[in-house]
Structure formats: structure tokens, C-alpha cells
Scaffold this motif. Sequence first.
Motif, mmCIF file in Angstrom:
data_model
loop_
_atom_site.group_PDB
_atom_site.id
_atom_site.type_symbol
_atom_site.label_atom_id
_atom_site.label_comp_id
_atom_site.label_asym_id
_atom_site.label_seq_id
_atom_site.Cartn_x
_atom_site.Cartn_y
_atom_site.Cartn_z
ATOM 1 N N SER A 66 -8.009 -2.593 6.018
ATOM 2 C CA SER A 66 -6.956 -1.920 6.776
ATOM 3 C C SER A 66 -6.196 -2.908 7.656
ATOM 4 O O SER A 66 -4.959 -2.902 7.687
ATOM 5 N N PHE A 67 -6.915 -3.762 8.376
ATOM 6 C CA PHE A 67 -6.242 -4.734 9.236
ATOM 7 C C PHE A 67 -5.425 -5.729 8.419
ATOM 8 O O PHE A 67 -4.375 -6.194 8.858
ATOM 9 N N ALA A 68 -5.896 -6.039 7.220
ATOM 10 C CA ALA A 68 -5.128 -6.929 6.352
ATOM 11 C C ALA A 68 -3.798 -6.292 5.966
ATOM 12 O O ALA A 68 -2.749 -6.951 5.969
ATOM 13 N N THR A 69 -3.802 -4.992 5.639
ATOM 14 C CA THR A 69 -2.548 -4.331 5.267
ATOM 15 C C THR A 69 -1.615 -4.205 6.469
ATOM 16 O O THR A 69 -0.387 -4.242 6.311
ATOM 17 N N LYS A 70 -2.168 -4.079 7.666
ATOM 18 C CA LYS A 70 -1.338 -4.013 8.866
ATOM 19 C C LYS A 70 -0.651 -5.351 9.110
ATOM 20 O O LYS A 70 0.511 -5.390 9.558
ATOM 21 N N LEU A 71 -1.352 -6.427 8.814
ATOM 22 C CA LEU A 71 -0.726 -7.749 8.920
ATOM 23 C C LEU A 71 0.385 -7.898 7.889
ATOM 24 O O LEU A 71 1.489 -8.362 8.216
ATOM 25 N N MET A 72 0.112 -7.514 6.639
ATOM 26 C CA MET A 72 1.129 -7.612 5.594
ATOM 27 C C MET A 72 2.348 -6.759 5.936
ATOM 28 O O MET A 72 3.490 -7.166 5.711
#
Length: 207
Positions: A99-105
Motif C-alpha cells: 500500500s505504501f509503495a502505491t502511495k509513493l507511485m
Amino acid sequence: MYAVIERGYDLILKTITQDDVKNYDWLIENRDQCGGPKYQRRYRSFWGMNAARLGSAFYSEYFAALQPSLENPMSLEDLCQRLYNVSARQDGRHTLQFSFATKLMHTLSPKLPIYDSRVARFFLYREPSSDLMIEERIIKMSEYYGFLAREYERIVEEHRLDGAIAAFRKQFAPRHHTDEKIIDWLIWAFIGVAADGALMRGDFVFE
């Protein structure tokens, strides 16, 4: 369910605050400050990262990745593996922070969707078993993220949530919100309202 959101967006929008909309706009507007402590504090607070207790090594790697390279853009799979490698908790266990990875993207490219538990519930998605190898889990979840991107594009192209999106823009006057981010707000808030019993009480109209 898109039709339900269209008919019930007044109720849904009441659960979103002007402060949250402004905080998101500030994070997008000030992405060039992502290396500084003020930006990182606000980012971590807005996206609910502090509760995860991931440690300084994770956050250092995370915000380093938030500084984009236009010559060599990072894939979601590479980002997930990169963050997994520095996600060790006190017991030494590594975790997939998808989830945090998609928020960064999304922060780098705001037309991309965001994945979290509420989005997963809306689309009835079950995450792959943690017993799988990390590489396989990343591949499976990245494939699902590709579905989300295509689905949000379809929602926009087929005008599935035009009324709710217009109402959001009228109520909050956001400065840096794509339609995709507003769709994320609507789905996130809808699941919150539904979990609070609105569907059982008949607050939404299905016909």
C-alpha cells in the motif's frame, strides 16, 4: 456499486474533511521538498505510516525513492522489492508494504490509483498468501494494481462517477486532484460509510 456512489455521494462527502483535501494538495504541490523533515512528517501523518513502525532505514529508503529519476523510472515491482529489503521489524521479519509503495507511485504520478485495505474490500480482492515467495507475491499484487489502473481509466472514460466527482470538486475546490484521486477518495469513504452500517440502514438507494 458505482451507481450507489453516484446516488449517495452527499452522504459520502460528509465523511471527507477539507483539511485532508488541503493536506493532500500540499503534499502534491511540494513534492520537491520530499527530502526535508517537514514534508516527511506531513506525508507520514497523512498516509498513516507512523502506526506501521517500520524504522528509520525504511523511511530513509522510502523518501529517497520519492525523488524521481526521469531517465530511469522505477517500476512498482522494483520499488516493492527495494522497500521489502529494508522493512525488517524488531523481530527481524520483513514485510511487503504494498500500500505504501502505491502511495509513493501515486505521489509521483497522481493519475495512478492507490491500493489499501478499503479499495481491496470494495473490489472483493484477497491478497495472495504470505506463504508465497516474496517475488511471487509482488508479481501477483502488481498485476492486481494493473487492473485498478485500467478500471479507474474505464470509470473516467465511461463517466461512471461524473456526478460524484463534480460534487467533490464543487465542495472542496481541490487544486491538485486528478479524477483518479477523487475516485480513490469516493471509494475509500464509501467503504467507511458502509462499514458504519449505512447499507444496512438503507441510507443508500440501489434502484
